[in-house]
Design a protein around this motif. Structure first.
Motif, PDB file in Angstrom:
ATOM      1  N   THR A 150       0.828  -1.204   0.000  1.00  0.00           N
ATOM      2  CA  THR A 150       0.000   0.000   0.000  1.00  0.00           C
ATOM      3  C   THR A 150       0.862   1.253   0.000  1.00  0.00           C
ATOM      4  OG1 THR A 150      -1.869  -1.070   1.103  1.00  0.00           O
ATOM      5  CG2 THR A 150      -1.660   1.321   1.370  1.00  0.00           C
ATOM      6  N   GLY A 151       0.478   2.207  -0.823  1.00  0.00           N
ATOM      7  CA  GLY A 151       1.201   3.462  -0.878  1.00  0.00           C
ATOM      8  C   GLY A 151       0.880   4.218  -2.146  1.00  0.00           C
ATOM      9  N   THR A 152       1.481   5.393  -2.256  1.00  0.00           N
ATOM     10  CA  THR A 152       1.364   6.162  -3.482  1.00  0.00           C
ATOM     11  C   THR A 152       2.535   5.805  -4.376  1.00  0.00           C
ATOM     12  OG1 THR A 152       0.248   7.960  -2.345  1.00  0.00           O
ATOM     13  CG2 THR A 152       1.210   8.454  -4.489  1.00  0.00           C
ATOM     14  N   TYR A 153       2.230   5.424  -5.598  1.00  0.00           N
ATOM     15  CA  TYR A 153       3.245   5.007  -6.563  1.00  0.00           C
ATOM     16  C   TYR A 153       3.511   6.142  -7.549  1.00  0.00           C
ATOM     17  CZ  TYR A 153       3.140   0.214  -4.876  1.00  0.00           C
ATOM     18  OH  TYR A 153       3.266  -0.920  -4.104  1.00  0.00           O
ATOM     19  N   TYR A 154       4.779   6.424  -7.735  1.00  0.00           N
ATOM     20  CA  TYR A 154       5.210   7.493  -8.632  1.00  0.00           C
ATOM     21  C   TYR A 154       6.087   6.917  -9.741  1.00  0.00           C
ATOM     22  CZ  TYR A 154       4.070  10.510  -4.618  1.00  0.00           C
ATOM     23  OH  TYR A 154       3.441  11.142  -3.585  1.00  0.00           O
ATOM     24  N   CYS A 155       5.992   7.504 -10.920  1.00  0.00           N
ATOM     25  CA  CYS A 155       6.979   7.208 -11.945  1.00  0.00           C
ATOM     26  C   CYS A 155       7.857   8.445 -12.130  1.00  0.00           C
ATOM     27  CB  CYS A 155       6.352   6.768 -13.266  1.00  0.00           C
ATOM     28  SG  CYS A 155       5.215   7.915 -14.024  1.00  0.00           S
ATOM     29  N   ALA A 156       9.098   8.186 -12.486  1.00  0.00           N
ATOM     30  CA  ALA A 156      10.073   9.263 -12.616  1.00  0.00           C
ATOM     31  C   ALA A 156      11.034   8.935 -13.748  1.00  0.00           C
ATOM     32  CB  ALA A 156      10.835   9.449 -11.305  1.00  0.00           C
ATOM     33  N   ALA A 157      11.713   9.963 -14.247  1.00  0.00           N
ATOM     34  CA  ALA A 157      12.647   9.766 -15.358  1.00  0.00           C
ATOM     35  C   ALA A 157      13.903  10.587 -15.131  1.00  0.00           C
ATOM     36  CB  ALA A 157      11.999  10.163 -16.688  1.00  0.00           C
ATOM     37  N   ASP A 158      15.000  10.072 -15.667  1.00  0.00           N
ATOM     38  CA  ASP A 158      16.264  10.794 -15.600  1.00  0.00           C
ATOM     39  C   ASP A 158      17.148  10.348 -16.745  1.00  0.00           C
ATOM     40  OD1 ASP A 158      17.794  12.633 -13.538  1.00  0.00           O
ATOM     41  OD2 ASP A 158      19.233  11.181 -14.352  1.00  0.00           O
ATOM     42  N   VAL A 174      23.275   5.997 -14.481  1.00  0.00           N
ATOM     43  CA  VAL A 174      23.464   5.627 -13.069  1.00  0.00           C
ATOM     44  C   VAL A 174      22.113   5.535 -12.360  1.00  0.00           C
ATOM     45  CG1 VAL A 174      24.454   6.357 -10.865  1.00  0.00           C
ATOM     46  CG2 VAL A 174      25.775   6.589 -12.972  1.00  0.00           C
ATOM     47  N   ALA A 175      21.207   6.399 -12.738  1.00  0.00           N
ATOM     48  CA  ALA A 175      19.873   6.376 -12.131  1.00  0.00           C
ATOM     49  C   ALA A 175      19.173   5.053 -12.399  1.00  0.00           C
ATOM     50  CB  ALA A 175      19.037   7.540 -12.663  1.00  0.00           C
ATOM     51  N   ALA A 176      19.400   4.478 -13.574  1.00  0.00           N
ATOM     52  CA  ALA A 176      18.798   3.180 -13.890  1.00  0.00           C
ATOM     53  C   ALA A 176      19.484   2.073 -13.092  1.00  0.00           C
ATOM     54  CB  ALA A 176      18.896   2.892 -15.383  1.00  0.00           C
ATOM     55  N   PHE A 177      20.817   2.094 -13.047  1.00  0.00           N
ATOM     56  CA  PHE A 177      21.556   1.042 -12.356  1.00  0.00           C
ATOM     57  C   PHE A 177      21.256   1.019 -10.865  1.00  0.00           C
ATOM     58  CE2 PHE A 177      24.085  -1.403 -15.098  1.00  0.00           C
ATOM     59  CZ  PHE A 177      24.540  -0.625 -16.146  1.00  0.00           C
ATOM     60  N   THR A 178      21.192   2.182 -10.254  1.00  0.00           N
ATOM     61  CA  THR A 178      21.027   2.257  -8.804  1.00  0.00           C
ATOM     62  C   THR A 178      19.561   2.272  -8.382  1.00  0.00           C
ATOM     63  OG1 THR A 178      21.036   4.670  -8.786  1.00  0.00           O
ATOM     64  CG2 THR A 178      23.166   3.557  -8.604  1.00  0.00           C
ATOM     65  N   CYS A 179      18.705   2.752  -9.284  1.00  0.00           N
ATOM     66  CA  CYS A 179      17.282   2.918  -8.955  1.00  0.00           C
ATOM     67  C   CYS A 179      17.136   3.726  -7.668  1.00  0.00           C
ATOM     68  CB  CYS A 179      16.608   1.543  -8.837  1.00  0.00           C
ATOM     69  SG  CYS A 179      14.820   1.565  -9.181  1.00  0.00           S
ATOM     70  N   ASP A 180      17.978   4.726  -7.547  1.00  0.00           N
ATOM     71  CA  ASP A 180      17.969   5.609  -6.370  1.00  0.00           C
ATOM     72  C   ASP A 180      17.045   6.793  -6.662  1.00  0.00           C
ATOM     73  OD1 ASP A 180      20.624   7.274  -4.479  1.00  0.00           O
ATOM     74  OD2 ASP A 180      18.451   7.460  -4.405  1.00  0.00           O
ATOM     75  N   PRO A 181      15.959   6.934  -5.922  1.00  0.00           N
ATOM     76  CA  PRO A 181      15.006   8.011  -6.238  1.00  0.00           C
ATOM     77  C   PRO A 181      15.631   9.407  -6.163  1.00  0.00           C
ATOM     78  CG  PRO A 181      14.476   6.999  -4.112  1.00  0.00           C
ATOM     79  CD  PRO A 181      15.506   6.143  -4.762  1.00  0.00           C
ATOM     80  N   SER A 182      16.677   9.580  -5.365  1.00  0.00           N
ATOM     81  CA  SER A 182      17.284  10.908  -5.241  1.00  0.00           C
ATOM     82  C   SER A 182      17.996  11.345  -6.522  1.00  0.00           C
ATOM     83  CB  SER A 182      18.273  10.939  -4.072  1.00  0.00           C
ATOM     84  OG  SER A 182      19.423  10.163  -4.360  1.00  0.00           O
ATOM     85  N   LEU A 183      18.232  10.418  -7.429  1.00  0.00           N
ATOM     86  CA  LEU A 183      18.925  10.743  -8.680  1.00  0.00           C
ATOM     87  C   LEU A 183      17.970  11.137  -9.796  1.00  0.00           C
ATOM     88  CD1 LEU A 183      21.645   7.927  -8.792  1.00  0.00           C
ATOM     89  CD2 LEU A 183      21.839  10.275  -7.931  1.00  0.00           C
ATOM     90  N   TYR A 184      16.672  10.988  -9.596  1.00  0.00           N
ATOM     91  CA  TYR A 184      15.690  11.243 -10.641  1.00  0.00           C
ATOM     92  C   TYR A 184      15.224  12.687 -10.617  1.00  0.00           C
ATOM     93  CZ  TYR A 184      15.501   6.371 -11.973  1.00  0.00           C
ATOM     94  OH  TYR A 184      15.831   5.127 -12.452  1.00  0.00           O
ATOM     95  N   ASP A 185      15.311  13.339 -11.767  1.00  0.00           N
ATOM     96  CA  ASP A 185      15.000  14.762 -11.861  1.00  0.00           C
ATOM     97  C   ASP A 185      13.538  15.048 -12.166  1.00  0.00           C
ATOM     98  OD1 ASP A 185      18.131  15.964 -13.320  1.00  0.00           O
ATOM     99  OD2 ASP A 185      17.458  15.767 -11.247  1.00  0.00           O
ATOM    100  N   HIS A 186      12.877  14.132 -12.872  1.00  0.00           N
ATOM    101  CA  HIS A 186      11.533  14.423 -13.377  1.00  0.00           C
ATOM    102  C   HIS A 186      10.540  13.434 -12.781  1.00  0.00           C
ATOM    103  CE1 HIS A 186      13.594  16.938 -16.328  1.00  0.00           C
ATOM    104  NE2 HIS A 186      14.376  15.909 -16.573  1.00  0.00           N
ATOM    105  N   TRP A 187       9.477  13.967 -12.214  1.00  0.00           N
ATOM    106  CA  TRP A 187       8.500  13.144 -11.515  1.00  0.00           C
ATOM    107  C   TRP A 187       7.093  13.415 -12.016  1.00  0.00           C
ATOM    108  CZ3 TRP A 187       9.617   9.576  -7.610  1.00  0.00           C
ATOM    109  CH2 TRP A 187      10.967   9.521  -7.232  1.00  0.00           C
ATOM    110  N   GLY A 188       6.301  12.355 -12.074  1.00  0.00           N
ATOM    111  CA  GLY A 188       4.886  12.513 -12.344  1.00  0.00           C
ATOM    112  C   GLY A 188       4.126  12.584 -11.035  1.00  0.00           C
TER     113      GLY A 188
END
Length: 126
Positions: A91-99, A103-117
């Protein structure tokens, strides 16, 4: 302008399934890292799954491995998250993001993603 629109959330019973969609525009779909993240009430943002199509990178959070599957439809510039065997802990709010960073893909670290829906709410009842 980079845009992402998440949809598909809802209320589901434990053990059920949902498919989330993230429609994107404004960037080269294959070359960007696109990720799904979630946030439960009172908790931080958690990685769920990330993908970079051109570099064939796919990542999953430990809590969803074997239950969730990320996929893409290049013709629609859309990323999907198929969620099976859902439990109340999902349960939670699910977000998609892009960068644009690999490295953002390899780490899947949300702090590296610049663009959020905007998020889409998933509620799993026990």
């Amino acid at each position: 302008e980079v845009q992402l629109q998440a949809s598909g959330g809802g209320l589901v019973q434990a053990g059920g399934s949902l498919r989330l969609s993230c429609a994107t525009s404004g960037f080269p779909f294959d070359d960007y890292a696109i990720g799904w993240f979630r946030q439960a009430p009172g908790k931080g943002r958690e990685k769920v799954s990330c993908i970079n199509k051109s570099d064939k990178v796919t990542r999953y959070g430990d809590s969803v491995k074997g239950r969730f599957t990320i996929s893409t439809d290049n013709a629609k510039n859309t990323v999907y998250l198929q969620m099976n065997s859902l439990g109340p802990e999902d349960t939670g709010t699910y977000y998609c993001a892009a960068d644009k960073s690999l490295v953002a893909a390899f780490t899947c670290d949300p702090s590296l993603y610049d663009h959020w829906g905007q998020g889409t709410l998933v509620t799993v009842s026990s």
